[in-house]
Design a protein around this motif. Structure first.
Motif, PDB file in Angstrom:
ATOM      1  N   SER A  13      94.510 -74.797 -29.259  1.00  0.00           N
ATOM      2  CA  SER A  13      94.353 -75.641 -30.431  1.00  0.00           C
ATOM      3  C   SER A  13      95.235 -75.143 -31.574  1.00  0.00           C
ATOM      4  CB  SER A  13      92.881 -75.667 -30.855  1.00  0.00           C
ATOM      5  OG  SER A  13      92.694 -76.463 -31.995  1.00  0.00           O
ATOM      6  N   ALA A  14      95.296 -73.827 -31.733  1.00  0.00           N
ATOM      7  CA  ALA A  14      96.134 -73.243 -32.781  1.00  0.00           C
ATOM      8  C   ALA A  14      97.613 -73.514 -32.512  1.00  0.00           C
ATOM      9  CB  ALA A  14      95.883 -71.739 -32.871  1.00  0.00           C
ATOM     10  N   PHE A  15      98.018 -73.417 -31.244  1.00  0.00           N
ATOM     11  CA  PHE A  15      99.407 -73.680 -30.879  1.00  0.00           C
ATOM     12  C   PHE A  15      99.782 -75.118 -31.216  1.00  0.00           C
ATOM     13  CE2 PHE A  15     102.632 -73.555 -27.110  1.00  0.00           C
ATOM     14  CZ  PHE A  15     103.662 -73.373 -28.001  1.00  0.00           C
ATOM     15  N   ARG A  16      98.914 -76.049 -30.878  1.00  0.00           N
ATOM     16  CA  ARG A  16      99.143 -77.457 -31.215  1.00  0.00           C
ATOM     17  C   ARG A  16      99.308 -77.640 -32.718  1.00  0.00           C
ATOM     18  NH1 ARG A  16     100.124 -81.745 -27.530  1.00  0.00           N
ATOM     19  NH2 ARG A  16      99.287 -81.078 -25.518  1.00  0.00           N
ATOM     20  N   ALA A  17      98.390 -77.053 -33.464  1.00  0.00           N
ATOM     21  CA  ALA A  17      98.447 -77.196 -34.917  1.00  0.00           C
ATOM     22  C   ALA A  17      99.708 -76.559 -35.485  1.00  0.00           C
ATOM     23  CB  ALA A  17      97.200 -76.573 -35.540  1.00  0.00           C
ATOM     24  N   ALA A  42     103.053 -57.061 -35.637  1.00  0.00           N
ATOM     25  CA  ALA A  42     104.253 -57.258 -36.452  1.00  0.00           C
ATOM     26  C   ALA A  42     104.238 -58.587 -37.205  1.00  0.00           C
ATOM     27  CB  ALA A  42     105.498 -57.168 -35.577  1.00  0.00           C
ATOM     28  N   GLY A  43     103.235 -59.423 -36.958  1.00  0.00           N
ATOM     29  CA  GLY A  43     103.064 -60.631 -37.745  1.00  0.00           C
ATOM     30  C   GLY A  43     103.734 -61.873 -37.207  1.00  0.00           C
ATOM     31  N   PHE A  44     104.085 -61.872 -35.927  1.00  0.00           N
ATOM     32  CA  PHE A  44     104.699 -63.066 -35.336  1.00  0.00           C
ATOM     33  C   PHE A  44     103.626 -64.103 -34.998  1.00  0.00           C
ATOM     34  CE2 PHE A  44     107.932 -59.855 -34.870  1.00  0.00           C
ATOM     35  CZ  PHE A  44     109.106 -60.559 -35.156  1.00  0.00           C
ATOM     36  N   GLU A  45     104.089 -65.328 -34.744  1.00  0.00           N
ATOM     37  CA  GLU A  45     103.159 -66.438 -34.552  1.00  0.00           C
ATOM     38  C   GLU A  45     102.703 -66.611 -33.108  1.00  0.00           C
ATOM     39  OE1 GLU A  45     105.115 -66.523 -38.134  1.00  0.00           O
ATOM     40  OE2 GLU A  45     106.211 -66.945 -36.279  1.00  0.00           O
ATOM     41  N   GLY A  46     103.413 -66.035 -32.159  1.00  0.00           N
ATOM     42  CA  GLY A  46     103.045 -66.188 -30.764  1.00  0.00           C
ATOM     43  C   GLY A  46     103.815 -65.238 -29.877  1.00  0.00           C
ATOM     44  N   VAL A  47     103.499 -65.289 -28.599  1.00  0.00           N
ATOM     45  CA  VAL A  47     104.081 -64.402 -27.593  1.00  0.00           C
ATOM     46  C   VAL A  47     104.704 -65.253 -26.497  1.00  0.00           C
ATOM     47  CG1 VAL A  47     103.543 -62.699 -25.796  1.00  0.00           C
ATOM     48  CG2 VAL A  47     102.442 -62.544 -28.043  1.00  0.00           C
ATOM     49  N   ARG A 151      96.963 -81.112 -16.027  1.00  0.00           N
ATOM     50  CA  ARG A 151      96.279 -80.250 -16.998  1.00  0.00           C
ATOM     51  C   ARG A 151      94.877 -80.774 -17.286  1.00  0.00           C
ATOM     52  NH1 ARG A 151      99.932 -81.446 -22.331  1.00  0.00           N
ATOM     53  NH2 ARG A 151      99.595 -83.697 -22.406  1.00  0.00           N
ATOM     54  N   ARG A 152      93.973 -79.834 -17.472  1.00  0.00           N
ATOM     55  CA  ARG A 152      92.582 -80.181 -17.761  1.00  0.00           C
ATOM     56  C   ARG A 152      92.266 -80.072 -19.243  1.00  0.00           C
ATOM     57  NH1 ARG A 152      91.066 -75.715 -13.529  1.00  0.00           N
ATOM     58  NH2 ARG A 152      92.943 -74.973 -14.585  1.00  0.00           N
ATOM     59  N   ASP A 153      92.919 -79.152 -19.921  1.00  0.00           N
ATOM     60  CA  ASP A 153      92.756 -79.020 -21.361  1.00  0.00           C
ATOM     61  C   ASP A 153      93.870 -79.812 -22.035  1.00  0.00           C
ATOM     62  OD1 ASP A 153      92.677 -78.276 -24.023  1.00  0.00           O
ATOM     63  OD2 ASP A 153      92.311 -76.148 -23.615  1.00  0.00           O
ATOM     64  N   PRO A 154      93.550 -80.877 -22.762  1.00  0.00           N
ATOM     65  CA  PRO A 154      94.598 -81.694 -23.370  1.00  0.00           C
ATOM     66  C   PRO A 154      95.428 -80.953 -24.405  1.00  0.00           C
ATOM     67  CG  PRO A 154      92.429 -82.334 -24.189  1.00  0.00           C
ATOM     68  CD  PRO A 154      92.197 -81.398 -23.048  1.00  0.00           C
ATOM     69  N   ASN A 155      94.943 -79.810 -24.889  1.00  0.00           N
ATOM     70  CA  ASN A 155      95.717 -79.013 -25.837  1.00  0.00           C
ATOM     71  C   ASN A 155      96.694 -78.060 -25.163  1.00  0.00           C
ATOM     72  OD1 ASN A 155      94.846 -79.984 -28.339  1.00  0.00           O
ATOM     73  ND2 ASN A 155      92.983 -78.753 -28.272  1.00  0.00           N
ATOM     74  N   PHE A 156      96.621 -77.937 -23.844  1.00  0.00           N
ATOM     75  CA  PHE A 156      97.576 -77.095 -23.117  1.00  0.00           C
ATOM     76  C   PHE A 156      98.959 -77.738 -23.242  1.00  0.00           C
ATOM     77  CE2 PHE A 156      99.790 -75.519 -19.319  1.00  0.00           C
ATOM     78  CZ  PHE A 156      99.485 -74.161 -19.369  1.00  0.00           C
ATOM     79  N   VAL A 157      99.927 -76.993 -23.763  1.00  0.00           N
ATOM     80  CA  VAL A 157     101.240 -77.546 -24.084  1.00  0.00           C
ATOM     81  C   VAL A 157     102.150 -77.534 -22.851  1.00  0.00           C
ATOM     82  CG1 VAL A 157     103.345 -77.156 -25.432  1.00  0.00           C
ATOM     83  CG2 VAL A 157     101.099 -76.987 -26.527  1.00  0.00           C
TER      84      VAL A 157
END
Length: 297
Positions: A13-17, A42-47, A151-157
């Motif tokens: 959900s956070a990734f989508r947003a 280090a403060g990055f937004e994702g991996v 995909r089962r979770d619609p938020n999975f990108v």
């Protein structure tokens, strides 16, 4: 204790947003689970979990030799170490559309926030090497459609990578980007763009977010985050940067030990034991162990 306190659903959900926020997201590549913790600190937004890095870690070239089991296993190990969303390189999906569907569900189960699929033939090659080939556009579209359906979770990108620019030219890369968006891709990854003007062409062609691969020693100009943001890029990955830094440091250290007969001269270049213990939450594990094991009658 050292594990993610954020659920996979929350990360997705956070990734989508984040993708919809309009700001540029920075996803360095984690070469192992512990480096994912450094990325978060280090403060990055994702991996990012790079297929090339995973292959290299296994002592293999990046030509499609890794398996879904290996990729899913390492992805799960990395995802568990961080509260950040993780985007995973799923190569060509490890087979035909039915295999792609299984790949999506296996990586959902691994707890990552999304994956990208490419339109190369099997066995694939590094996207910044010559001699790669792409499947026809219809086959590539079927891969994306299978992933979206599975995909089962619609938020999975579901991200669609096209390697067409280096094989069939920029016009075909643009057309494929549009086709993959129409097939349901949430994010477009145009591989091996030569420079800013080519990212501009992709940006103007699609309405979904786009990804820039800033890998060293490749075919793309290394653009700054400010430049990428001005071009309308939504996510930038640095897939192999940490592995390259770590391997050069290890090589230099081994040379010093061989030449000097010991590692005393290297101490100021090392992560101290206390820093490592803090990163792996040594004290937290000790406290937990004492609370459930150590007792008095």
């Amino acid at each position: 204790m050292l594990y993610s306190t954020t659920s996979a659903a929350e990360k997705r959900s956070a990734f989508r947003a984040d993708l919809a926020s309009g700001r540029l997201l920075r996803y360095p590549g984690a070469f192992n689970p512990l480096s994912a913790r450094l990325i978060q600190r280090a403060g990055f937004e994702g991996v990012y979990v790079s297929g090339a890095v995973l292959a290299a870690d296994l002592g293999l070239p990046d030509i499609g030799l890794t398996t879904l089991t290996e990729v899913a296993g390492r992805s799960q190990q990395i995802a568990r170490m961080t509260d950040l969303p993780a985007l995973v390189d799923a190569d060509t999906g490890f087979g035909e559309p039915m295999n792609v569907a299984r790949t999506v569900q296996a990586l959902e189960d691994a707890g990552v926030a999304g994956l990208h699929l490419e339109d190369q033939v099997n066995p694939k090659r590094c996207g910044h090497l010559d001699g790669k080939e792409v499947v026809d556009r219809d086959t590539a579209v079927r891969r994306i459609s299978a992933a979206v359906t599975a995909r089962r979770d619609p938020n999975f990108v579901i991200a669609a990578r096209t390697d067409a620019r280096g094989v069939l030219g920029m016009t075909e890369a643009v057309e494929r980007a549009r086709a993959y968006q129409d097939a349901g891709a949430d994010l477009i990854f145009p591989e091996a763009m030569a420079g800013a003007s080519e990212f501009e062409r992709i940006r103007s062609a699609v309405d979904v977010p786009i990804l820039a691969n800033m890998t060293e020693f490749g075919k793309s100009e290394l653009l700054s985050t400010s430049t990428l943001e001005s071009l309308g890029v939504n996510l930038v990955i640095y897939p192999v940067t940490l592995l390259r830094l770590a391997m050069r440091a290890a090589e230099d250290g081994l040379t010093t030990i061989a030449d000097q007969g010991g590692q005393a001269e290297l101490l100021d270049r090392m992560q101290h034991r206390r820093e490592l213990y803090d990163l792996v939450d040594y004290a937290g594990y000790g406290t937990f162990d004492s609370s459930v094991h150590d007792f008095r009658v």
